[in-house]
Design a protein around this motif. Structure first.
Motif, PDB file in Angstrom:
ATOM      1  N   GLN A   1      -7.724  -3.194  -5.156  1.00 32.69           N
ATOM      2  CA  GLN A   1      -8.044  -1.954  -4.460  1.00 32.69           C
ATOM      3  C   GLN A   1      -9.164  -2.159  -3.431  1.00 32.69           C
ATOM      4  O   GLN A   1      -9.108  -1.633  -2.322  1.00 32.69           O
TER       5      GLN A   1
ATOM      6  N   ASP B   1       0.838  -1.183   0.000  1.00 32.30           N
ATOM      7  CA  ASP B   1       0.000   0.000   0.000  1.00 32.30           C
ATOM      8  C   ASP B   1       0.881   1.244   0.000  1.00 32.30           C
ATOM      9  O   ASP B   1       1.341   1.689   1.050  1.00 32.30           O
TER      10      ASP B   1
ATOM     11  N   ALA C   1      -8.966  -1.613   0.600  1.00 29.85           N
ATOM     12  CA  ALA C   1      -9.943  -0.785   1.319  1.00 29.85           C
ATOM     13  C   ALA C   1     -10.528  -1.554   2.494  1.00 29.85           C
ATOM     14  O   ALA C   1     -10.647  -1.034   3.612  1.00 29.85           O
TER      15      ALA C   1
ATOM     16  N   THR D   1       0.622   4.270   0.283  1.00 30.37           N
ATOM     17  CA  THR D   1      -0.373   5.248   0.692  1.00 30.37           C
ATOM     18  C   THR D   1       0.192   6.663   0.712  1.00 30.37           C
ATOM     19  O   THR D   1       1.378   6.881   0.931  1.00 30.37           O
TER      20      THR D   1
ATOM     21  N   ASP E   1     -10.827   4.280  -6.254  1.00 32.96           N
ATOM     22  CA  ASP E   1      -9.832   3.817  -7.239  1.00 32.96           C
ATOM     23  C   ASP E   1     -10.271   2.483  -7.851  1.00 32.96           C
ATOM     24  O   ASP E   1     -10.122   2.262  -9.050  1.00 32.96           O
TER      25      ASP E   1
ATOM     26  N   ARG F   1      -9.548   4.211  -1.621  1.00 26.53           N
ATOM     27  CA  ARG F   1      -9.225   2.927  -2.282  1.00 26.53           C
ATOM     28  C   ARG F   1     -10.439   2.391  -3.040  1.00 26.53           C
ATOM     29  O   ARG F   1     -10.329   1.870  -4.146  1.00 26.53           O
TER      30      ARG F   1
END
Length: 258
Positions: free
Chosen positions: A96, A54, A100, A56, A80, A77
């Motif tokens: 994704q 991730d 999430a 991020t 996306d 997420r």
């Protein structure tokens, strides 16, 4: 979790592993009496899957995020994933959605109540449902059913979960279970054309199966025509002729007597 971190750091993206963590690198001598409940000095076995890395942009670890930040990161997420789904990049979209969902694991959800739990479910449940949609397109129907089941545990009348589970069950030939899901979904969305279409397709399928069975059983139980008529026994024919002759003679004698 020191032991878990050491184990995961040696894994590759997409890898699954069983990680055995000794108590010294787990919850220690004291254990844990909150969630999860772990006895003192207990070794732990993790079943871990490394979904991906991730990268991020949040700038902090999940454990340092507030509840709102964590839900917000999960929602980004999800968005996306939705964009990738529209481009038919199903595997990337599922990755994704999984990331999430990972922001809202059981330990996190266990601590939430009231509006925060509602906020988290408003992101988490659509991720499971979108995962189910991807899995149906990939013909991974059993996995799709499992994703819908997670949502239905929280919301037993969720129309999308019922509809997508019904679709997956229909594809697996579980027509009775699929019909049950569609009928329950129609109860809460009576005007939904997609639900009506699926019920119509199931009815047509049942009719076709019935016709096939009818033809099959008709062929099995219909009496077969005798290809060659059986010749009559000549003794019977002679006996019948003698009886007829005797009957005519008897009638003549009665007429003469009259």
């Amino acid at each position: 979790m020191t032991g878990l971190a050491i184990g995961v750091s040696s894994m590759k993206s997409g890898e699954r592993a069983l990680l055995h963590v000794g108590w010294e690198l787990g919850y220690g001598k004291e254990g844990s009496f909150s969630f999860p409940n772990v006895p003192p000095m207990a070794d732990i076995v993790y079943e871990a899957e490394l979904i991906g890395f991730d990268e991020t942009k949040e700038g902090k670890a999940r454990s340092d995020m507030t509840v709102e930040e964590r839900i917000g990161a999960a929602d980004r997420r999800k968005m996306d994933g939705n964009a990738l789904f529209k481009e038919e990049k199903l595997e990337e979209a599922m990755q994704q959605y999984e990331m999430a969902i990972a922001y809202m694991g059981d330990d996190f959800m266990f601590q939430l109540f009231g509006k925060y739990r509602d906020m988290a479910l408003a992101v988490k449940n659509p991720c499971h449902l979108n995962m189910a949609a991807c899995l149906i397109k990939c013909k991974r129907y059993d996995e799709a059913i499992a994703q819908c089941g997670i949502v239905l545990m929280e919301d037993e009348n969720n129309v999308k979960a019922l509809f997508r589970r019904g679709k997956a069950r229909a594809e697996l030939g579980q027509t009775d279970a699929a019909r049950e899901d569609f009928l329950k979904a129609r109860k809460y969305a009576p005007e939904d054309k997609a639900i009506a279409k699926e019920l119509r397709l199931l009815a047509e399928h049942d009719k076709a199966v019935y016709q096939k069975q009818k033809e099959l059983y008709k062929g099995l139980f219909r009496p077969k025509p005798d290809p060659k008529p059986k010749p009559k026994n000549w003794l019977i024919l002679i006996w019948q002729w003698l009886l007829s002759l005797f009957h005519r003679l008897f009638n003549r004698q009665m007429q003469k007597a009259d």
